[in-house]
Scaffold this motif. Sequence first.
Motif, mmCIF file in Angstrom:
data_model
loop_
_atom_site.group_PDB
_atom_site.id
_atom_site.type_symbol
_atom_site.label_atom_id
_atom_site.label_comp_id
_atom_site.label_asym_id
_atom_site.label_seq_id
_atom_site.Cartn_x
_atom_site.Cartn_y
_atom_site.Cartn_z
ATOM 1 N N VAL A 265 0.841 -1.203 0.000
ATOM 2 C CA VAL A 265 0.000 0.000 0.000
ATOM 3 C C VAL A 265 0.875 1.251 0.000
ATOM 4 O O VAL A 265 0.644 2.195 -0.759
ATOM 5 C CB VAL A 265 -0.973 -0.002 1.205
ATOM 6 C CG1 VAL A 265 -1.679 1.333 1.349
ATOM 7 C CG2 VAL A 265 -1.993 -1.129 1.045
ATOM 8 N N GLY A 266 1.904 1.260 0.841
ATOM 9 C CA GLY A 266 2.816 2.397 0.893
ATOM 10 C C GLY A 266 3.546 2.627 -0.424
ATOM 11 O O GLY A 266 3.717 3.759 -0.863
ATOM 12 N N ALA A 267 3.974 1.544 -1.062
ATOM 13 C CA ALA A 267 4.660 1.655 -2.349
ATOM 14 C C ALA A 267 3.725 2.195 -3.419
ATOM 15 O O ALA A 267 4.106 3.036 -4.245
ATOM 16 C CB ALA A 267 5.225 0.302 -2.768
ATOM 17 N N TYR A 268 2.485 1.722 -3.411
ATOM 18 C CA TYR A 268 1.508 2.196 -4.395
ATOM 19 C C TYR A 268 1.234 3.691 -4.212
ATOM 20 O O TYR A 268 1.318 4.468 -5.156
ATOM 21 C CB TYR A 268 0.201 1.408 -4.270
ATOM 22 C CG TYR A 268 -0.871 1.914 -5.208
ATOM 23 C CD1 TYR A 268 -0.860 1.553 -6.541
ATOM 24 C CD2 TYR A 268 -1.865 2.771 -4.759
ATOM 25 C CE1 TYR A 268 -1.825 2.026 -7.410
ATOM 26 C CE2 TYR A 268 -2.838 3.256 -5.618
ATOM 27 C CZ TYR A 268 -2.812 2.874 -6.943
ATOM 28 O OH TYR A 268 -3.757 3.362 -7.802
ATOM 29 N N ILE A 269 0.931 4.079 -2.984
ATOM 30 C CA ILE A 269 0.626 5.487 -2.714
ATOM 31 C C ILE A 269 1.860 6.351 -2.960
ATOM 32 O O ILE A 269 1.770 7.406 -3.603
ATOM 33 C CB ILE A 269 0.100 5.668 -1.277
ATOM 34 C CG1 ILE A 269 -1.266 5.000 -1.149
ATOM 35 C CG2 ILE A 269 0.021 7.142 -0.897
ATOM 36 C CD1 ILE A 269 -1.777 4.907 0.272
ATOM 37 N N GLY A 270 3.009 5.901 -2.468
ATOM 38 C CA GLY A 270 4.232 6.668 -2.652
ATOM 39 C C GLY A 270 4.632 6.798 -4.109
ATOM 40 O O GLY A 270 5.059 7.861 -4.553
ATOM 41 N N GLY A 271 4.487 5.725 -4.852
ATOM 42 C CA GLY A 271 4.879 5.751 -6.259
ATOM 43 C C GLY A 271 3.884 6.439 -7.160
ATOM 44 O O GLY A 271 4.223 7.348 -7.915
ATOM 45 N N LYS A 272 2.637 6.041 -7.074
ATOM 46 C CA LYS A 272 1.630 6.557 -8.005
ATOM 47 C C LYS A 272 1.118 7.937 -7.611
ATOM 48 O O LYS A 272 0.963 8.810 -8.451
ATOM 49 C CB LYS A 272 0.462 5.579 -8.091
ATOM 50 C CG LYS A 272 -0.590 5.984 -9.100
ATOM 51 C CD LYS A 272 -1.600 4.879 -9.272
ATOM 52 C CE LYS A 272 -2.793 5.253 -10.065
ATOM 53 N NZ LYS A 272 -2.633 5.588 -11.419
ATOM 54 N N GLU A 273 0.843 8.127 -6.359
ATOM 55 C CA GLU A 273 0.203 9.363 -5.931
ATOM 56 C C GLU A 273 1.191 10.472 -5.564
ATOM 57 O O GLU A 273 0.831 11.631 -5.559
ATOM 58 C CB GLU A 273 -0.719 9.094 -4.733
ATOM 59 C CG GLU A 273 -1.787 8.056 -5.009
ATOM 60 C CD GLU A 273 -2.722 8.432 -6.156
ATOM 61 O OE1 GLU A 273 -2.986 9.633 -6.357
ATOM 62 O OE2 GLU A 273 -3.173 7.514 -6.858
ATOM 63 N N ILE A 274 2.425 10.110 -5.219
ATOM 64 C CA ILE A 274 3.386 11.125 -4.786
ATOM 65 C C ILE A 274 4.576 11.187 -5.744
ATOM 66 O O ILE A 274 4.834 12.219 -6.363
ATOM 67 C CB ILE A 274 3.866 10.862 -3.340
ATOM 68 C CG1 ILE A 274 2.685 10.937 -2.374
ATOM 69 C CG2 ILE A 274 4.942 11.871 -2.943
ATOM 70 C CD1 ILE A 274 2.998 10.477 -0.967
ATOM 71 N N GLY A 275 5.303 10.089 -5.849
ATOM 72 C CA GLY A 275 6.558 10.074 -6.605
ATOM 73 C C GLY A 275 6.444 10.481 -8.054
ATOM 74 O O GLY A 275 7.279 11.237 -8.557
ATOM 75 N N LEU A 276 5.440 10.007 -8.749
ATOM 76 C CA LEU A 276 5.316 10.331 -10.170
ATOM 77 C C LEU A 276 4.888 11.774 -10.412
ATOM 78 O O LEU A 276 5.028 12.281 -11.516
ATOM 79 C CB LEU A 276 4.329 9.371 -10.850
ATOM 80 C CG LEU A 276 4.801 7.924 -10.942
ATOM 81 C CD1 LEU A 276 3.732 7.056 -11.587
ATOM 82 C CD2 LEU A 276 6.099 7.820 -11.723
ATOM 83 N N HIS A 277 4.387 12.440 -9.389
ATOM 84 C CA HIS A 277 3.944 13.822 -9.544
ATOM 85 C C HIS A 277 5.004 14.826 -9.106
ATOM 86 O O HIS A 277 4.832 16.024 -9.298
ATOM 87 C CB HIS A 277 2.639 14.057 -8.770
ATOM 88 C CG HIS A 277 1.519 13.204 -9.263
ATOM 89 N ND1 HIS A 277 0.950 13.340 -10.512
ATOM 90 C CD2 HIS A 277 0.883 12.154 -8.695
ATOM 91 C CE1 HIS A 277 0.003 12.451 -10.677
ATOM 92 N NE2 HIS A 277 -0.061 11.703 -9.582
ATOM 93 N N LEU A 278 6.084 14.349 -8.488
ATOM 94 C CA LEU A 278 7.155 15.242 -8.071
ATOM 95 C C LEU A 278 8.043 15.582 -9.258
ATOM 96 O O LEU A 278 8.292 14.746 -10.123
ATOM 97 C CB LEU A 278 8.015 14.589 -6.983
ATOM 98 C CG LEU A 278 7.396 14.418 -5.610
ATOM 99 C CD1 LEU A 278 8.360 13.664 -4.700
ATOM 100 C CD2 LEU A 278 7.038 15.756 -5.004
#
Length: 95
Positions: A57-70
């Motif tokens: 869950v953390g990887a999904y949220i971190g990658g899709k919702e945060i990381g790709l938008h930075l």
Amino acid sequence: AIVVPSLVLSTDMSHHAALGTSLCAMVLPAMVGVLTHANKGNVAWRVAPSLALGSAVGAYIGGKEIGLHLEEDVLRGGFGVLMLVLGARTWRTAR
């Protein structure tokens, strides 16, 4: 910790691509490691599923919702700060 910076510095990969490539490269070794440790009785099966679910869950949220938008520079800067903090902590405990 050295794969992502190495890929960024030695290729024309973006930081995002280097992170994704590094994560992909860890799948098979992680599976082999789980099997090896499980065969030696070194996996706490009562804890592992919850930990795996939380990590996913953390990887999904971190990658899709945060990381790709930075922006690339923000991601690279954050990664650099993390490496400095971890390096300083390791150096301090090694003395």
